[in-house]
Design an enzyme around this catalytic site. Structure first.
Site, PDB file in Angstrom:
ATOM      1  N   ILE A 531      18.618 -19.764 -63.540  1.00  0.00           N
ATOM      2  CA  ILE A 531      19.712 -19.114 -64.256  1.00  0.00           C
ATOM      3  C   ILE A 531      20.028 -17.735 -63.718  1.00  0.00           C
ATOM      4  O   ILE A 531      20.955 -17.091 -64.207  1.00  0.00           O
ATOM      5  CB  ILE A 531      19.384 -19.008 -65.761  1.00  0.00           C
ATOM      6  CG1 ILE A 531      18.062 -18.264 -65.986  1.00  0.00           C
ATOM      7  CG2 ILE A 531      19.344 -20.387 -66.392  1.00  0.00           C
ATOM      8  CD1 ILE A 531      17.715 -18.076 -67.455  1.00  0.00           C
ATOM      9  N   GLY A 532      19.310 -17.276 -62.707  1.00  0.00           N
ATOM     10  CA  GLY A 532      19.614 -15.963 -62.161  1.00  0.00           C
ATOM     11  C   GLY A 532      18.751 -15.640 -60.970  1.00  0.00           C
ATOM     12  O   GLY A 532      17.701 -16.237 -60.753  1.00  0.00           O
ATOM     13  N   GLY A 534      18.121 -12.079 -57.994  1.00  0.00           N
ATOM     14  CA  GLY A 534      18.498 -10.753 -57.545  1.00  0.00           C
ATOM     15  C   GLY A 534      17.351 -10.093 -56.827  1.00  0.00           C
ATOM     16  O   GLY A 534      16.229 -10.063 -57.324  1.00  0.00           O
ATOM     17  N   GLY A 535      17.647  -9.590 -55.624  1.00  0.00           N
ATOM     18  CA  GLY A 535      16.591  -8.957 -54.856  1.00  0.00           C
ATOM     19  C   GLY A 535      15.493  -9.931 -54.519  1.00  0.00           C
ATOM     20  O   GLY A 535      15.719 -10.992 -53.947  1.00  0.00           O
ATOM     21  N   SER A 537      13.564 -11.409 -56.786  1.00  0.00           N
ATOM     22  CA  SER A 537      13.194 -12.110 -58.012  1.00  0.00           C
ATOM     23  C   SER A 537      14.164 -13.240 -58.309  1.00  0.00           C
ATOM     24  O   SER A 537      15.305 -13.240 -57.851  1.00  0.00           O
ATOM     25  CB  SER A 537      13.165 -11.133 -59.196  1.00  0.00           C
ATOM     26  OG  SER A 537      14.452 -10.620 -59.448  1.00  0.00           O
ATOM     27  N   LYS A 538      13.673 -14.202 -59.085  1.00  0.00           N
ATOM     28  CA  LYS A 538      14.480 -15.307 -59.579  1.00  0.00           C
ATOM     29  C   LYS A 538      14.089 -15.588 -61.023  1.00  0.00           C
ATOM     30  O   LYS A 538      12.949 -15.349 -61.422  1.00  0.00           O
ATOM     31  CB  LYS A 538      14.260 -16.571 -58.738  1.00  0.00           C
ATOM     32  CG  LYS A 538      14.906 -16.524 -57.376  1.00  0.00           C
ATOM     33  CD  LYS A 538      14.821 -17.877 -56.697  1.00  0.00           C
ATOM     34  CE  LYS A 538      15.551 -17.869 -55.369  1.00  0.00           C
ATOM     35  NZ  LYS A 538      15.568 -19.202 -54.738  1.00  0.00           N
ATOM     36  N   VAL A 539      15.031 -16.108 -61.774  1.00  0.00           N
ATOM     37  CA  VAL A 539      14.799 -16.400 -63.183  1.00  0.00           C
ATOM     38  C   VAL A 539      15.104 -17.869 -63.436  1.00  0.00           C
ATOM     39  O   VAL A 539      16.155 -18.370 -63.027  1.00  0.00           O
ATOM     40  CB  VAL A 539      15.667 -15.510 -64.094  1.00  0.00           C
ATOM     41  CG1 VAL A 539      15.347 -15.796 -65.557  1.00  0.00           C
ATOM     42  CG2 VAL A 539      15.437 -14.041 -63.786  1.00  0.00           C
ATOM     43  N   LYS A 553      10.585 -15.258 -65.139  1.00  0.00           N
ATOM     44  CA  LYS A 553      11.049 -14.427 -64.025  1.00  0.00           C
ATOM     45  C   LYS A 553       9.981 -14.414 -62.947  1.00  0.00           C
ATOM     46  O   LYS A 553       8.838 -14.034 -63.205  1.00  0.00           O
ATOM     47  CB  LYS A 553      11.338 -13.004 -64.506  1.00  0.00           C
ATOM     48  CG  LYS A 553      11.898 -12.088 -63.426  1.00  0.00           C
ATOM     49  CD  LYS A 553      12.286 -10.737 -64.008  1.00  0.00           C
ATOM     50  CE  LYS A 553      12.922  -9.849 -62.960  1.00  0.00           C
ATOM     51  NZ  LYS A 553      13.333  -8.537 -63.519  1.00  0.00           N
ATOM     52  N   ASP A 647      19.498   3.968 -65.341  1.00  0.00           N
ATOM     53  CA  ASP A 647      20.291   3.037 -64.524  1.00  0.00           C
ATOM     54  C   ASP A 647      20.992   2.016 -65.416  1.00  0.00           C
ATOM     55  O   ASP A 647      21.034   0.834 -65.103  1.00  0.00           O
ATOM     56  CB  ASP A 647      19.393   2.335 -63.505  1.00  0.00           C
ATOM     57  CG  ASP A 647      20.209   1.519 -62.498  1.00  0.00           C
ATOM     58  OD1 ASP A 647      21.337   1.937 -62.179  1.00  0.00           O
ATOM     59  OD2 ASP A 647      19.730   0.466 -62.051  1.00  0.00           O
TER      60      ASP A 647
END
Length: 857
Positions: A531-532, A534-535, A537-539, A553, A647
């Protein structure tokens, strides 16, 4: 008997070829019309929906997309804000249409990803880093991808990060290696450009000479082969000479383009652009011996037909049929000459792909399967041994299609540098079917031997070194464990748990296996989908043994530096600490940390706020107000515990059951009890949401020659104000400023007025003005925002309404309680219903009515 079967199969193949010829003749007359109409559409930079639809309906391959995008970019000079947004939109559309697991080894796909990141760097450098990371993860084998990312980091002043990227690219075996070495040398010499134009030319020439010498010996067995050649031949040679792996799938895609650009003019390198020529540029166009490097014949201007059937040891004849053992694929390739050609540029070459009927195509595939044992190309014994030893050493079959059937493709080793590092290249010795793409796409992975990765729009080859065990079966007592992205075929079947070995290059597949599982601290979770990402990492969305949905994650730590490790440790610590004090913080249920990976079992959300905002054309005022209150409560919680996020952006909030929850404390800083702000060693955060006080001022706030930036709880207020501004006006306050230096100056410049267009909600406009004050001392605080009238969702009218409703209920019950007869109760209820349906409330007239009714009784 065998001769009869062979003759029967030859007749079957001939009949199929005749059908293909008929279909080609049917579409032949439409070639010129299609070409003219397609050129007309491509030339229109205002609306390319026709071309886009044609690409997606026909081949939907990276080459077509890249040709269209380069054409659009060429016609978008000078680049204005509107054209930049349109280009970014088209690049984004192309990336969404091309699955990375399928095209991760494709050069055109890699260039699309890199160029998209470069365009984002012009608009929003803070977001561009994620896109460069995505391109690097999807297409790690191409050196220019790593160099482009390193060039971007260098342009941002991150010299150390740039060097790390180049060094890791060398370790990964990205090709060509010489390009990376030159980039590293220029970086050490403190040059602004990692590759200059002269170095590109020298690199191209030296690579060509080295490759020719290497291929002359490796491809000696092909010298007697005569091959037809098409306009892509030079591009294929150039990729061959760069020593890049070209899987059969990539080769197949390359020869069924409906749009193709052979030459591209050299362009200047804008912000962060890596000065690397396209491999089909004139600089890379080299002359090679056709007997050494296979190529394909171009379709003549007189429209003479050439069938891509290769007969070893003899020249192809004009006859459409050939011996069955020499047949590789059945196709009719026809290409068109360039419309205009000169030394600087050339136009698009339009080729019309022929689409077969499903029935014909399935029949063709079935017949080719039946004859596969007769079509195995003869390969020298020495090369066969080389393939076998190579496959044994890697433990993973990089070409399952070649093992599932017998269409083996030789794998040629090429020396890369003096350290005896090798890379492999797979070049088909026969042409690839243009009409039958399912041959390569359906057999490129063997579903029986691959533990597929759950993915929707995910990275291709990035998470290749997983260590955490993954269960293949649904919660058995004792089960074999592998990695989430592993291919179990290379492991021995055992009863005990088997961990994945280090440094495996594993291929990621997009679709998910229903029984794929992950083990975290001995607990088994069944993966539903990704479902996601980035960089690093994965989810994943997962189910536990009780069939409850969670999100896991995964973080790959093999490429993480110390700062990244600290950020993830901080994230876990903050989640554990804060989730006990507010339901607006994402829940962390369990985690597992090793030197190689991190697994975090978390609450599963629906969608992040950033994605939700992009999908929503208009936002309901009540939704905006509710989400704003959720954000304030979440940030207020972390501030109460001495934490400044620093951030905040829409992507940091997740929608869970209609409620916004704060996630990602990666770069949060915990303040000391006796301080009111934190001095940070480096600027962090997103430019569009960055407060003025967080921007580095090179002329002040210096300590020991090093710039510092201050953040405080008021810094998060500014970021929240930018998010609310985005939710109100559809853009951030300074998003219209493309130049990053100008944007930074505008943020800190008190004379630059922030526009607040009139809106019906005046209290919302007041909140925005209070949040976006440049002076932190004058900026509103979180407690004040929570007490602002905008957040109070009509408290007083609601109380009055509740009070009035209570009185009405008391009155109704009081009227009914004195009635004993059912008929009287029915009449009274009917009278009350009529009164309230007409919008009336209890009054003297209604009271008299009831009194009369009761008096009659």
């Amino acid at each position: 008997m065998e001769s009869e079967d062979l003759s029967g199969r030859e007749l079957t193949i001939d009949s199929i070829m005749n059908k293909v010829r008929d279909i080609k003749n049917k579409f032949k007359n439409e070639d010129l019309t299609d070409e003219l109409s397609l050129n007309k559409i491509s030339a229109d930079t205002t609306d390319n929906s026709g071309t886009v639809n044609q690409i997606m309906m026909m081949a939907n391959n990276p080459e077509d997309w890249l040709s269209l995008l380069l054409k659009l970019e060429k016609n978008s000079v000078p680049l204005s804000d509107a054209l930049l947004n349109k280009l970014i939109g088209r690049y984004s559309q192309a990336i969404e249409a091309l699955p990375p697991d399928k095209y991760g080894q494709n050069e055109s796909f890699a260039r699309i990803q890199v160029r998209f990141a470069e365009l984002k760097a012009i608009q929003e450098p803070d977001d561009a880093r994620d896109y460069f990371q995505m391109a690097r993860a999807n297409c790690k084998k191409f050196a220019f991808v790593h160099i482009s990312f390193a060039q971007f980091e260098l342009s941002q002043g991150n010299v150390k990060k740039s060097k790390q990227l180049l060094q890791k690219a060398v370790e990964r075996g990205a090709v060509p290696l010489e390009m990376l070495e030159i980039a590293l040398r220029n970086l050490n010499l403190q040059k602004k450009q990692l590759l200059s134009e002269e170095e590109k030319k020298n690199l191209s020439a030296s690579t060509v000479l080295t490759a020719q010498e290497s291929f002359s010996g490796s491809l000696g067995h092909l010298q007697n082969r005569n091959n037809s050649c098409d306009s892509r031949g030079q591009t294929t040679k150039a990729r061959f000479l760069y020593g890049e792996n070209m899987p059969p799938q990539d080769a197949e895609i390359g020869y069924r383009n409906s749009l193709r650009q052979t030459n591209k003019t050299k362009q200047s390198c804008p912000f962060g652009r890596v000065p690397v020529n396209l491999l089909n540029s004139p600089d890379c166009d080299v002359k090679t011996d056709d007997s050494v490097v296979p190529c394909f014949m171009k379709r003549q201007t007189s429209r003479s037909e050439c069938r891509d059937l290769v007969v070893p040891g003899s020249k192809p004849s004009g006859n459409d049929s050939c011996e069955l053992r020499n047949l590789k694929s059945v196709q009719n390739s026809h290409f068109k000459e360039p419309l205009v050609s000169d030394e600087k540029s050339s136009e698009l070459i339009i080729t019309d792909s022929i689409t077969l009927k499903n029935k014909t195509e399935s029949s063709l595939l079935a017949k080719l399967e039946e004859t596969k044992e007769y079509q195995e190309p003869e390969v020298p014994e020495s090369n066969q041994k080389q393939w076998q030893s190579k496959r044994k050493s890697e433990c993973i079959n990089q070409n399952p299609a070649a093992s599932s059937n017998h269409w083996q493709i030789p794998e040629l080793a090429r020396k890369v540098n003096t350290e005896q590092k090798h890379t492999t290249f797979e070049q088909p010795v026969f042409s690839v079917s243009k009409q039958s793409p399912p041959i390569s796409t359906s057999k490129w992975f063997d579903p029986k031997s691959i533990c597929k990765t759950p993915s929707s729009n995910t990275l291709d080859d990035y998470m290749s070194c997983f260590r955490t065990p993954v269960v293949k079966n649904d919660f058995p007592p004792a089960c074999q464990l592998s990695t989430p992205y592993g291919q179990p075929a290379c492991f021995q079947q055992q009863q005990h748990q088997i961990l994945a070995t280090p440094l495996q290059n594993l291929q990621v597949l997009a679709s998910s296996s229903a029984n794929e599982c992950i083990s975290v601290k001995g607990r088994i979770y069944s993966i539903l989908k990704q479902i996601g990402s980035g960089g690093s990492s994965k989810v994943f969305q997962v189910l536990n043994e009780k069939k409850q949905i969670y999100a896991i994650k995964y973080v790959n730590l093999e490429e993480a530096d110390n700062q990244t490790l600290d950020s993830y440790r901080n994230e876990i610590a903050y989640l554990n600490k804060l989730q006990q004090h507010s339901d607006k913080i994402i829940r962390l249920y369990d985690y597992e940390i090793t030197d190689q990976y991190i697994y975090m079992v978390m609450e599963c959300g629906n969608i992040d706020l950033n994605s939700w905002l992009k999908k929503k054309k208009s936002i309901d005022p009540w939704e905006r107000k509710s989400y704003w209150k959720n954000m304030l409560e979440a940030v207020h919680t972390i501030h109460q515990h001495g934490i400044v996020h620093s951030d905040l952006k829409p992507a940091n909030f997740l929608i869970v059951d209609g409620m916004l929850k704060l996630i990602d404390f990666g770069i949060a800083n915990q303040m000391q009890p006796d301080t009111t702000s934190v001095v940070k060693d480096s600027q962090v955060g997103t430019v569009n949401y960055m407060p003025p006080e967080a921007i580095k001022d090179m002329s002040s706030s210096r300590e020991n020659g090093k710039s510092k930036s201050k953040i405080s709880p008021k810094s998060d207020v500014w970021s929240l104000g930018c998010i609310l501004y985005y939710m109100t006006y559809g853009k951030t306050p300074f998003q219209q400023i493309i130049n990053q230096i100008s944007k930074l100056h505008a943020i800190i410049d008190p004379n630059h007025e922030i526009e607040f267009p009139d809106i019906p909600e005046k209290d919302l406009q007041d909140v925005l003005k209070c949040c976006l004050k440049r002076d932190p001392k004058q900026r509103i605080s979180i407690p004040e925002l929570l007490a602002h009238p905008y957040v109070q969702i009509q408290t007083h009218p609601v109380n009055q309404m509740a009070k009035g409703t209570t009185e009405e209920m008391k009155y109704v019950l009081g009227q009914l309680v004195g009635l004993n007869s059912p008929n009287s109760i029915l009449k009274a209820a009917k009278t009350l219903y009529e009164h309230y349906s007409g919008g009336e409330s209890h009054n003297s007239s209604s009271s008299k009515t009831f009194e009369k009714k009761r008096g009659k009784k």
